[in-house]
Write a protein that holds these residues in place. Structure first.
Motif, PDB file in Angstrom:
ATOM      1  N   ASP A   1      -1.651  -6.731   2.298  1.00 31.86           N
ATOM      2  CA  ASP A   1      -1.303  -5.556   1.377  1.00 31.86           C
ATOM      3  C   ASP A   1      -2.544  -5.170   0.528  1.00 31.86           C
ATOM      4  O   ASP A   1      -2.358  -4.875  -0.580  1.00 31.86           O
ATOM      5  CB  ASP A   1      -0.177  -5.531   0.714  1.00 31.86           C
ATOM      6  N   LEU A   2      -3.809  -5.402   1.180  1.00 33.77           N
ATOM      7  CA  LEU A   2      -5.044  -5.379   0.305  1.00 33.77           C
ATOM      8  C   LEU A   2      -5.712  -4.228   0.689  1.00 33.77           C
ATOM      9  O   LEU A   2      -5.526  -3.672   2.171  1.00 33.77           O
ATOM     10  CB  LEU A   2      -5.745  -6.389   0.691  1.00 33.77           C
ATOM     11  N   PRO A   3      -6.318  -3.194   0.098  1.00 32.68           N
ATOM     12  CA  PRO A   3      -6.761  -2.134   0.384  1.00 32.68           C
ATOM     13  C   PRO A   3      -7.858  -2.082   1.234  1.00 32.68           C
ATOM     14  O   PRO A   3      -8.727  -3.133   1.191  1.00 32.68           O
ATOM     15  CB  PRO A   3      -7.424  -1.452  -0.944  1.00 32.68           C
TER      16      PRO A   3
ATOM     17  N   HIS B 192       1.644   1.214  -6.795  1.00 36.31           N
ATOM     18  CA  HIS B 192       2.689   1.802  -6.548  1.00 36.31           C
ATOM     19  C   HIS B 192       3.332   2.654  -7.466  1.00 36.31           C
ATOM     20  O   HIS B 192       3.264   2.331  -8.782  1.00 36.31           O
ATOM     21  CB  HIS B 192       3.713   0.889  -5.757  1.00 36.31           C
TER      22      HIS B 192
ATOM     23  N   ARG C 159       0.961   5.157   0.527  1.00 31.74           N
ATOM     24  CA  ARG C 159       0.329   6.467   1.145  1.00 31.74           C
ATOM     25  C   ARG C 159       0.909   7.902   0.580  1.00 31.74           C
ATOM     26  O   ARG C 159       2.142   8.024   0.742  1.00 31.74           O
ATOM     27  CB  ARG C 159       0.192   6.283   2.641  1.00 31.74           C
TER      28      ARG C 159
ATOM     29  N   THR D 296      -3.251   0.898  -4.020  1.00 29.71           N
ATOM     30  CA  THR D 296      -2.178  -0.585  -4.130  1.00 29.71           C
ATOM     31  C   THR D 296      -1.416  -0.134  -5.526  1.00 29.71           C
ATOM     32  O   THR D 296      -0.530  -1.040  -5.272  1.00 29.71           O
ATOM     33  CB  THR D 296      -3.632  -1.590  -4.451  1.00 29.71           C
TER      34      THR D 296
ATOM     35  N   MET E 186       0.750  -1.095  -0.035  1.00 36.29           N
ATOM     36  CA  MET E 186      -0.148  -0.036   0.050  1.00 36.29           C
ATOM     37  C   MET E 186       1.066   1.187   0.123  1.00 36.29           C
ATOM     38  O   MET E 186       1.837   1.385   0.851  1.00 36.29           O
ATOM     39  CB  MET E 186      -1.087  -0.138   1.344  1.00 36.29           C
TER      40      MET E 186
END
Lengths: 105, 312, 242
Positions: free
Chosen positions: B56-58, A53, A3, A51, A1
């Motif tokens: 690592d999932l939203p 990058h 940010r 998700t 993820m």
């Protein structure tokens, strides 16, 4: 993820009185945008969890264009992104801003 | 802040909004009397899944489950709606706990109705143990509430259908409304094919999926009580009727259900395809059922299979 | 610990529990001189299909009709739900829900229901039986499994080794007794080298009167950090509008 966070100055306060709006869903190629009226009326913040990058510059451009067009002063946008294309992002941001500006009938 | 949490409505009158295509928030906005919906632990609370980051999932701010209260045709209702687009509407820890809490409250609110807008593939894989337990807790809370007189109406017609543990929860509701698109099943097509082979079930054969698990078949065998067209308007009308039909849960109801399911096994247990079941029900041209329009189908279903009152 | 040994240890005063050809466990046994437990269940890793669920529910209804003191034991070594076109065609979800309802009603009627997981179980069969009881205990070699890791690897497209690695840090997704105990599904693991009858009597004396406390157990054991809090906050909000 990944940010990302963007802080902008907005020309004027967004219309309407609603405190909050939410549009979209988190799915592959889609995103949700939570809009909250929580900032001083000349500020706008867009926070993104994505998700995909490495697209920081694309986000920067899409968000800057959005703030330029809509002047969403006082609004914080929180985004959960499932890898949406820039046009989908722009559409959802506009939808979110429009929704929070609709006043209760 | 009632309306603030709603998504913008889809274009067109409620009657034109497809239940299948709408998001959970759009369904709620058009199903309930406007502007009556009030959300509990809404997206601004950011009560997200604590487990998705491991993969690592939203996250989604409401974890795919929207709960709250509102009015349906002037009557107060508690509502829960699953978002089938997010993680397939699957039950995770937070997603499930919201419905558990709602049902626990419903048990102690005399005469209240709970509406559940199902849209789920079952247990969320990435938090499978928490999801499985959530389903068990929901069933327990639902039966306790129904025994106390709470009416629980399930509405099924979303993209993800109502699969896995969702199917078991649906089986605990007082009344079920289903549309043609509303598939109800424990093992999904892919799960059966993966475990038993394509000879047992060809998951790519969409016609087979619809006639084995779809809303028309479920209505015809008594697995659902009311049939709705794929519009929010149609679901709203059916939900209002369904509330009137809901019966509390008791030992007599359980005994009646035992008799109902036993009869189903003896009537249809030897059938190998839904068309054989429909023929055994006395439908003269069973091959025409999948293509029937809503009103014709409702007439047919009402003539062949009355809803079993007090046996669910 | 095999079923025969379990029955001997549970029922020192005799029992008539049998395993039928279809894998169903039915019968009753005396776990103390004058105290009878009813027994239902699944043995030999049997998958739970429409017939099995209906037969078990039928037995439970018959027990409910007699209003016994209880308890009802649910002994379990099962597969998952039976995965077949025919079971789904006939509405397996209703049959499994029906069985769960029978177990929940027994408990609500004041007959304690106790699941005893001594082997494998999975998915829909787990929900319809052991997870519908008031208290679930396990023997140490029990193998509860919501989703097996190879299937998870296939669906999540993550290598098995990566999943196994992640499973070391969280009990929330991987199969196994320890994980399900930590999330609050399994209350207690019995010691097979001590009398199961004594452990059952101890459990019955400790039964607290009400409510589903599995989410609180899951929080106390650091297996489910949020479920109890979320449920109680929603419950309070919904009540405040009543």
């Amino acid at each position: 993820m990944e940010r990302l966070s963007f802080l902008h100055k907005a020309e004027r306060r967004a219309g309407g009185r609603r405190p909050m709006a939410i549009v979209g869903v988190v799915a592959s190629g889609n995103l949700e945008v939570l809009v909250e009226r929580v900032l001083p009326s000349t500020e706008c913040v867009v926070e993104i969890a994505t998700t995909a990058h490495g697209f920081g510059e694309v986000w920067r451009a899409v968000v800057a264009d959005f703030v330029e067009r809509r002047s969403p002063g006082g609004l914080k946008f929180s985004i959960n992104d499932g890898g949406a294309r820039p046009d989908t992002v722009a559409l959802r941001l506009a939808q979110g801003a429009r929704t929070i500006e609709i006043d209760t009938l | 802040m009632t309306e603030a949490t709603l998504s913008p409505p889809l274009a067109g009158a409620p009657s034109l909004i497809s239940w299948y295509e709408a998001t959970a928030r759009q369904r709620l906005a058009a199903l309930l009397d406007p502007p009556s919906f009030d959300e509990f632990l809404g997206p601004d609370q950011r009560e997200v899944s604590p487990h998705l980051p491991i993969f690592d999932l939203p996250e989604q701010f409401d974890d795919g489950m929207i709960v709250g209260r509102g009015l349906l045709d002037g009557c107060p209702v508690l509502v829960a709606a699953q978002e089938g687009r997010f993680m397939g509407g699957a039950f995770g820890e937070v997603h499930g706990a919201k419905l558990t809490g709602l049902l626990r409250a419903a048990r102690d609110i005399p005469g209240v109705t709970v509406l559940i807008l199902f849209d789920t593939g079952g247990v969320r894989l990435q938090e499978a143990n928490a999801g499985e337990l959530a389903i068990a807790e929901i069933m327990r809370a639902m039966i306790e509430a129904r025994r106390a007189g709470t009416r629980v109406v399930g509405l099924i017609g979303g993209r993800a259908g109502c699969y896995g543990g969702g199917g078991l929860i649906a089986g605990c509701c007082s009344v079920l409304v289903v549309s043609e698109q509303g598939r109800i099943s424990v093992s999904g097509p892919e799960v059966i094919e993966t475990n038993r082979g394509v000879e047992e079930f060809d998951a790519r054969d969409r016609a087979l999926v619809w006639r084995t698990m779809g809303g028309k078949h479920r209505r015809l065998i008594g697995g659902a009580d009311l049939f709705a067209g794929d519009s929010v308007d149609s679901f709203r009308a059916a939900a209002i009727t369904a509330i009137q039909r809901a019966e509390p849960f008791s030992q007599d109801v359980l005994a009646a259900e035992q008799a109902r399911l036993k009869e189903r096994l003896s009537r249809f247990g030897a059938c190998t395809d839904a068309t054989e079941v429909w023929a055994a029900l006395g439908i003269e041209r069973p091959e025409l059922v999948p293509a029937m329009v809503t009103d014709d189908f409702i007439t047919l279903a009402n003539s062949k299979q009355e809803a079993h009152r007090g046996a669910r | 610990m095999g079923l025969d040994d379990i029955l001997v240890s549970l029922f020192p005063f005799g029992h008539d529990v049998v395993v039928a050809d279809d894998g169903l466990i039915l019968g009753s046994g005396f776990f103390a001189a004058e105290r009878l437990a009813e027994v239902v269940g699944l043995a030999k890793r049997t998958a739970l299909g429409v017939e099995g669920a209906l037969a078990l529910a039928g037995r439970l209804l018959e027990i409910l009709g007699r209003s016994p003191e209880g308890p009802i034991l649910v002994l379990l070594d099962s597969d998952s739900q039976r995965m077949s076109k025919r079971d789904e065609l006939l509405g397996l979800n209703e049959f499994l829900a029906h069985l769960a309802k029978a177990l929940i009603l027994a408990d609500l009627n004041g007959i304690p229901t106790i699941g005893v997981l001594y082997g494998h179980t999975a998915a829909g069969a787990f929900i319809a039986t052991a997870l519908a009881t008031r208290i679930l205990v396990a023997l140490p070699d029990a193998e509860p499994e919501v989703m097996d890791l190879p299937s998870m690897a296939r669906i999540t497209k993550l290598p098995l080794a990566v999943l196994q690695d992640k499973a070391r840090d969280t009990p929330v997704f991987a199969p196994g007794l320890a994980n399900l105990a930590q999330t609050g599904a399994v209350h207690k693991t019995w010691n097979p080298s001590e009398s199961l009858s004594a452990q059952l009597q101890e459990l019955l004396m400790q039964l607290d009167p009400g409510g589903d406390r599995r989410d609180i157990l899951g929080r106390e054991r650091n297996g489910r950090p949020k479920a109890a809090e979320i449920a109680s906050r929603v419950e309070a909000l919904a009540r405040s509008y009543a």
